[in-house]
Scaffold this active site. Structure first.
Site, PDB file in Angstrom:
ATOM      1  N   TRP A 132      -1.124  -5.014  -0.985  1.00  0.00           N
ATOM      2  CA  TRP A 132      -0.048  -3.908  -0.500  1.00  0.00           C
ATOM      3  C   TRP A 132      -1.331  -2.778   0.128  1.00  0.00           C
ATOM      4  O   TRP A 132      -2.081  -2.312  -0.836  1.00  0.00           O
ATOM      5  CB  TRP A 132       0.757  -3.518  -1.698  1.00  0.00           C
ATOM      6  CG  TRP A 132       1.534  -2.048  -1.225  1.00  0.00           C
ATOM      7  CD1 TRP A 132       2.441  -2.328  -0.055  1.00  0.00           C
ATOM      8  CD2 TRP A 132       2.081  -1.167  -2.160  1.00  0.00           C
ATOM      9  NE1 TRP A 132       3.113  -1.189  -0.096  1.00  0.00           N
ATOM     10  CE2 TRP A 132       2.975  -0.444  -1.125  1.00  0.00           C
ATOM     11  CE3 TRP A 132       1.464  -0.864  -3.402  1.00  0.00           C
ATOM     12  CZ2 TRP A 132       3.568   0.810  -1.818  1.00  0.00           C
ATOM     13  CZ3 TRP A 132       2.069   0.435  -3.721  1.00  0.00           C
ATOM     14  CH2 TRP A 132       2.892   1.045  -3.201  1.00  0.00           C
ATOM     15  N   ASP A 213       1.688  -5.683 -11.015  1.00  0.00           N
ATOM     16  CA  ASP A 213       2.284  -5.142 -10.154  1.00  0.00           C
ATOM     17  C   ASP A 213       3.693  -5.602  -9.668  1.00  0.00           C
ATOM     18  O   ASP A 213       3.679  -6.779  -8.839  1.00  0.00           O
ATOM     19  CB  ASP A 213       1.524  -4.614  -8.924  1.00  0.00           C
ATOM     20  CG  ASP A 213       2.387  -3.610  -7.998  1.00  0.00           C
ATOM     21  OD1 ASP A 213       3.552  -3.236  -8.302  1.00  0.00           O
ATOM     22  OD2 ASP A 213       1.859  -3.395  -6.884  1.00  0.00           O
ATOM     23  N   LYS A 248      13.461  -2.178  -4.850  1.00  0.00           N
ATOM     24  CA  LYS A 248      14.035  -3.561  -3.839  1.00  0.00           C
ATOM     25  C   LYS A 248      15.120  -3.921  -4.703  1.00  0.00           C
ATOM     26  O   LYS A 248      16.211  -4.306  -3.999  1.00  0.00           O
ATOM     27  CB  LYS A 248      12.665  -4.438  -3.745  1.00  0.00           C
ATOM     28  CG  LYS A 248      11.701  -3.787  -3.338  1.00  0.00           C
ATOM     29  CD  LYS A 248      11.450  -3.275  -2.037  1.00  0.00           C
ATOM     30  CE  LYS A 248      10.428  -2.270  -1.999  1.00  0.00           C
ATOM     31  NZ  LYS A 248       9.260  -2.436  -1.381  1.00  0.00           N
TER      32      LYS A 248
HETATM   33  C1  LIG Z   1       3.348  -4.640  -3.870  1.00  0.00           C
HETATM   34  C2  LIG Z   1       4.185  -3.333  -4.348  1.00  0.00           C
HETATM   35  N1  LIG Z   1       3.922  -2.613  -5.204  1.00  0.00           N
HETATM   36  C3  LIG Z   1       4.327  -1.280  -5.585  1.00  0.00           C
HETATM   37  C4  LIG Z   1       5.353  -0.975  -4.551  1.00  0.00           C
HETATM   38  C5  LIG Z   1       6.060   0.510  -4.807  1.00  0.00           C
HETATM   39  O1  LIG Z   1       7.379   0.763  -4.868  1.00  0.00           O
HETATM   40  P1  LIG Z   1       8.297   2.134  -4.923  1.00  0.00           P
HETATM   41  O2  LIG Z   1       8.907   2.152  -3.828  1.00  0.00           O
HETATM   42  O3  LIG Z   1       9.064   1.637  -6.301  1.00  0.00           O
HETATM   43  O4  LIG Z   1       7.208   2.852  -5.364  1.00  0.00           O
HETATM   44  C6  LIG Z   1       5.765  -1.596  -3.440  1.00  0.00           C
HETATM   45  C7  LIG Z   1       6.716  -1.197  -2.457  1.00  0.00           C
HETATM   46  O5  LIG Z   1       6.721  -1.466  -1.223  1.00  0.00           O
HETATM   47  C8  LIG Z   1       5.078  -2.955  -3.075  1.00  0.00           C
HETATM   48  O6  LIG Z   1       5.298  -3.652  -2.151  1.00  0.00           O
END
Ligand SMILES: Cc1ncc(COP(=O)(O)O)c(C=O)c1O
Length: 399
Positions: A132, A213, A248
């Protein structure tokens, strides 16, 4: 002369700037496959019915807007531990788990990063290649160095399990290794439960610390199967950080709801770990926002609402899986020369298509179709209204 002469312009976020370019594009048939949010077949990111119901109840029953504790609501902590680890294992681990209600998964990652930087002996965090786009920035901002381990085979567009195992077997003791719990972002290539067992064994024998994660629980196979990484690693007695997000699977993107669970594997260390995590929260945002956590607590504490939410998650997951199949079928029917059947096996919203940067740019410039330059697409962005044009455009580029 300005007081801000020393400030240089930071590079724009590559994915968010694509969204800006998409918004500015005047083509009425433009297609956005670059953003990281779920959309339904009408291209809308919906508010879930269970969320609306929970918000109605919160509005009726709320008595105060006073601060939450630094760690958030204790009930939220217990319910989200149960969801993450399963109630039985969560109960067994309760006295060695510290849980914080955090502003999104990003907040959980950032608090974990601060804690690691200030309190552990290591300064190195390992990320999958690719990962990410925000991981490097989050850990780097906390003063940690990031390294990467091999994960994906660009030739077969699938997980390179042998190379992955080889890479994580060489990580030094004490370092932290970020693993994607499910629905790997950006590749969609996940590990099987037996493979997670092997990862847990390697972590134990090499002495590195896993950080899972976990941003897409329920978007891969189902809510429990998707938790395999977190559960297998925690059950093995290892210390583990789990960064959970409800952006999500509850569609709570803008409410910023997540949790950080730190399983210490050592009851005697738990109080000290909790005290330092509180310092990190106190000096960052003091205490978490309450509204989104209230929604999660309302749903997870009510069996009927929880069952309804599971159905809503299944519907989102089903749409993504259905779209993957339709997309592959349509590409085949159009006679596109390349085999895209690997897309069916990938999990979650994202996939690496194998399209090159040049092809991504051609899609954008000639066809107003926005995908990330790495070739990553958000499969959920494909709808009945845009599938045909998308396939025809790809055919014109790939042949
Ligand atoms: C792999 C990954 N980790 C963490 C997050 C963080 O999500 P949040 O919007 O809850 O901060 C995302 C969001 O796209 C993600 O794809």
């Amino acid at each position: 002369m300005s007081y801000f002469d020393s400030v240089s312009l930071a590079p724009a976020d590559p994915i968010l700037s694509l969204t800006e370019a998409f918004k500015a594009d005047a083509n009425p048939d433009k297609i956005n496959l670059s953003v990281g949010v779920f959309v339904d077949d009408n291209g809308v990111t919906p508010v879930l019915d269970t969320v609306k119901e929970a918000e109605t109840r919160l509005l009726t029953n709320s008595k105060t807007k006073s601060y939450l504790p630094i760690t958030g609501s204790p009930e939220y902590a217990r319910l989200t531990q149960n969801l993450c680890f399963g109630s039985e294992l969560a109960k067994q681990l309760r006295d060695q788990t510290v849980s914080l209600q955090t502003p999104g998964g990003t907040g959980a990652l950032r608090v974990a990063a601060d804690f690691i930087a200030k309190n552990l002996d290591t300064k190195t965090v390992w990320l999958s290649n690719p990962t990410w786009a925000n991981h490097g920035g989050i850990f780097g901002s906390a003063g940690l160095q990031t390294e990467s381990y091999t994960y994906f085979d660009n030739a077969s567009l699938s997980l390179d399990y042998a190379a992955f195992i080889d890479a994580i077997s060489k990580i030094p003791a004490g370092d932290v290794v970020v693993l994607h719990g499910c629905c790997h972002n950006p590749t969609g290539a996940d590990l099987e439960p037996e493979q997670w067992e092997e990862v847990a064994k390697i972590a134990a024998s090499k002495g590195w610390i896993p950080l899972v994660d976990f941003a897409y629980q329920g978007f891969g196979i189902d809510i429990d199967t998707d938790a395999a990484a977190a559960r297998i690693i925690a059950k093995s007695g290892l210390p583990v950080f789990v960064c959970q997000s409800f952006s999500k699977n509850l569609g709570l993107y803008q409410d910023r709801v997540g949790a950080l669970h730190v399983v210490t594997g050592d009851s005697a260390a738990t109080e000290k770990v909790a005290s330092q995590l509180k310092v990190s929260v106190r000096t960052n945002y003091s205490n978490p926002p309450a509204h989104g956590g209230g929604i999660v607590t309302t749903i997870l504490s009510d069996e009927t609402l929880t069952a309804k939410w599971h159905q809503e998650v299944a519907a989102m997951r089903g749409r993504i899986a259905g779209v993957r199949q339709q997309f592959v079928d349509a590409l085949k029917a159009a006679g596109v020369s390349r085999d895209f059947s690997f897309l069916i096996k990938q999990k979650g919203m994202f996939s690496f298509t194998g399209l090159t940067k040049e092809q991504a740019m051609e899609l954008r410039e000639k066809h107003a179709i926005y995908i990330v330059n790495s070739g990553r697409i958000n499969v959920a962005g494909i709808t009945s209204a845009n599938l045909e044009r998308l396939v025809a455009s790809l055919k014109s580029i790939i042949g």
